[in-house]
Scaffold this active site. Structure first.
Site, PDB file in Angstrom:
ATOM      1  N   ARG A 129       0.842  -1.190   0.000  1.00 51.68           N
ATOM      2  CA  ARG A 129       0.000   0.000   0.000  1.00 51.68           C
ATOM      3  C   ARG A 129       0.882   1.247   0.000  1.00 51.68           C
ATOM      4  NH1 ARG A 129      -4.732   2.431  -1.280  1.00 51.68           N
ATOM      5  NH2 ARG A 129      -5.985   3.184   0.473  1.00 51.68           N
ATOM      6  N   THR A 401      -9.734   0.720  -9.357  1.00 50.74           N
ATOM      7  CA  THR A 401      -8.813  -0.273  -8.860  1.00 50.74           C
ATOM      8  C   THR A 401      -8.852  -1.424  -9.841  1.00 50.74           C
ATOM      9  OG1 THR A 401      -9.343   0.470  -6.624  1.00 50.74           O
ATOM     10  CG2 THR A 401      -8.350  -1.697  -6.801  1.00 50.74           C
ATOM     11  N   ASN A 421      -6.459   4.521  -6.924  1.00 55.06           N
ATOM     12  CA  ASN A 421      -7.591   5.097  -6.216  1.00 55.06           C
ATOM     13  C   ASN A 421      -8.667   5.501  -7.215  1.00 55.06           C
ATOM     14  OD1 ASN A 421      -8.939   5.591  -3.801  1.00 55.06           O
ATOM     15  ND2 ASN A 421      -8.401   7.754  -3.813  1.00 55.06           N
ATOM     16  N   GLY A 493     -13.535  -1.191  -6.986  1.00 52.69           N
ATOM     17  CA  GLY A 493     -14.822  -0.583  -6.661  1.00 52.69           C
ATOM     18  C   GLY A 493     -14.858   0.294  -5.429  1.00 52.69           C
ATOM     19  N   GLY A 494     -13.684   0.757  -4.935  1.00 57.79           N
ATOM     20  CA  GLY A 494     -13.713   1.623  -3.755  1.00 57.79           C
ATOM     21  C   GLY A 494     -14.348   0.912  -2.574  1.00 57.79           C
TER      22      GLY A 494
END
Length: 589
Positions: A129, A401, A421, A493-494
């Site tokens: 990340r 994503t 993002n 998809g957040g």
């Protein structure tokens, strides 16, 4: 994108209609360039043709399978496995290829998570990340009056965290078989010699032209004077040079040297804050996975700084005592129950979840039966709860994503979700290096109670701090049955990622759905705040009406996620599905 629908052995295959519309001289030049690279697997007459490719949606393979967001990337992963690579080799090559052919989410300038299981049973979870710069501050996006300036956290140079993808790929490589130079070469060839873009890609590039012009300090490969069209060739020579530096110098070829210099110079031109030390000091981390049981299956998912593993653990364990199979798929009963567990889990997300290196995340409590039973005490199957009355549980304890799912012939399983993002991230390309930077800083809590671009809210647990990883929703997940591989699943998809994975697992385990149905049936989503249920096209209007009568606010929206799911059948074959919501595609044997 136009498709032709065909039926073959209970599968449907969508063929992408890509037409040559470039001047002949450009096509001849591309053919000549590919022909000179005799060792390449990519090119005209090679194993992967970048000008003619098909999107394969649902197939059962005998031994191995790759599911990714783009047909070229899946085909590259397949060829790598046929050359002797395992699922880890295929994942690295597929991800690097996506950095070229799927620039809206595939990336060098973003980050992600890997959840994997080797054929010997070893579980692997690698966190790559992005992190906040050493120059980041908690209130860096607030104006002098304390108002959140979300334009700064969502677009442009200041929105970028330190990229983790390249470090992650090298951390994963120790589980692979083939040299990294062999895995990156297809991406280099595609960037240098070009590939034909799809209708979807053309539409996106055209729609974002003004933003690309606004947020870039130098010309990029993604902007041209006339509109992009399906079949146009996209050449990315600067990205090819960046990939070659990685090939020749390893991770240092990205985090140090010429590429680092280009990133820092881009930051200076655009008032960003990433610096040489931020890049040089970035480290990918192995973390212990989230594991739990659901109806006799073992679920393996990603821990914080992803919220995904904990959220699906909470949601699945909260519904486990209810007879979901008798309720039926997306009936009023099953949907209402799933909405309510989603509501409670996302309330916990806002309060309790963040980077475990900076915040003590109460993982054991959040997954405990006693805690989850307490969370469901006020559940009423006859009417809607109100999010204003549902807060996080009391803990006592010291849109872009992309996802890749792979199972190889040996039984290695890899699920990796990576992101910039938002679509095309910060919209900023590193001048001279050819790749988009992320806008992941928006995944922090810019200000307590202020929603980010996905509507998620947070507080101290996810506040900005130097070197901290922002909370994520990415949920690369494995499912085991009797200790053996059963399913690989994940999606972009957040904040809808977690609920899509949750629903896919329920669809397969409780409703015995095929991979294709679990992926493509309409989905719904609730995330505590805003207090509304969003539903996809095709969701039952009768169920929607019943929910609204119970007090729910239901809103229609576009596609939710783009799930990639592979399921192992009792005879050992791999039943796979790539989401029909996009250009996603399968490849296997």
């Amino acid at each position: 994108m136009p498709y032709t629908l065909c039926t073959r052995q209970n599968s449907y295959i969508c063929f992408m209609k890509l037409k040559f519309i470039l001047p002949g001289i450009l096509l001849c030049a591309a053919v000549s360039s590919f022909a000179q690279n005799a060792g390449s697997i990519v090119g005209v007459g090679k194993q992967v043709d970048p000008y003619h490719y098909q999107s394969v949606k649902s197939v059962t393979y005998n031994k191995a399978c790759v599911a990714s967001a783009h047909p070229i990337a899946s085909e590259v992963g397949l060829v790598i496995m046929r050359k002797g690579g395992n699922a880890f080799d295929a994942m690295i090559a597929t991800q690097l290829t996506l950095a070229v052919v799927y620039p809206d989410a595939g990336n060098l300038g973003g980050g992600g998570f890997l959840t994997a299981r080797r054929s010997d049973g070893k579980l692997i979870t690698i966190d790559f990340r992005e992190t906040a710069s050493s120059q980041a501050t908690r209130d860096m996006y607030l104006d002098k009056n304390g108002n959140a300036q979300l334009n700064l956290s969502q677009d442009g140079h200041l929105s970028s965290g330190v990229p983790g993808t390249v470090a992650g790929l090298f951390a994963i490589h120790k589980y692979a078989k083939l040299p990294f130079s062999e895995l990156i070469q297809p991406a280099i060839d595609l960037a240098e010699n070009g590939y034909a873009i799809s209708a979807r890609a053309a539409r996106e590039l055209n729609s974002l032209k003004n933003e690309f012009l606004k947020y870039n300090t130098k010309p990029t490969a993604f902007v041209k004077s006339d509109p992009w069209k399906e079949g146009d060739t996209l050449y990315q020579p600067e990205l090819a040079a960046t990939l070659k530096r990685i090939r020749d110098h390893g991770a240092k070829g990205f985090y140090e040297g010429e590429t680092a210099k280009l990133i820092v110079e881009e930051m200076k031109r655009g008032n960003g804050i990433l610096n040489y030390d931020d890049l040089k000091n970035y480290v990918a981390k192995e973390r212990p996975p989230i594991t739990f049981s659901y109806r006799g299956y073992e679920i393996v998912s990603f821990p914080p700084p992803s919220s995904g593993g904990l959220l699906i653990a909470e949601m699945l364990k909260m519904i486990e005592k209810y007879p979901m199979s008798s309720y039926g798929f997306e009936s009023v009963k099953s949907t209402q129950l799933m909405i309510e567990v989603e509501r409670r889990a996302y309330a916990d997300r806002a309060q309790h979840m963040g980077d475990p290196d900076f915040w003590k995340v109460p993982e054991k409590t959040l997954m405990s039966d006693a805690y989850l039973a307490e969370r469901m005490k006020d559940y009423d199957p006859s009417h809607a709860s109100k999010s204003e009355n549902i807060t996080a549980g009391v803990v006592h304890e010291s849109d872009q994503t992309t996802h890749i799912s792979i199972i190889d012939e040996e039984g290695n399983m890899t699920a990796v979700t990576t992101t910039l993002n938002n679509s095309y991230g910060s919209k900023t390309v590193v001048g001279g290096a050819g790749f988009f930077l992320n806008d992941e800083m928006d995944d922090f809590s810019v200000k307590p109670g202020v929603p980010n671009m996905f509507g998620a809210v947070g507080g101290d647990a996810n506040a900005i701090a130097p070197g901290k990883r922002m909370l994520s929703s990415m949920t690369p997940t494995l499912v085991l049955k009797n200790g053996k591989p059963f399913m690989v699943v994940g999606t972009p998809g957040g904040t809808t990622i977690c609920t899509s994975v949750f629903q896919s697992i329920v669809d397969v385990i409780d409703y015995n759905m095929s991979a294709a149905d679990a992926v493509n049936k309409p989905k719904f989503h609730h995330q505590w705040l805003p207090d509304e249920v969003v539903i996809e096209k095709g969701f039952s209007p009768d169920v929607k009406d019943a929910l609204e009568k119970m007090g729910y606010t239901c809103k229609n929206r576009g596609a939710i996620g783009r799930t990639e799911l592979i399921k192992i059948l009792p005879d050992g074959k791999r039943e796979a599905a790539a989401d029909s919501r996009g250009d996603d595609s399968l490849a296997g044997y």
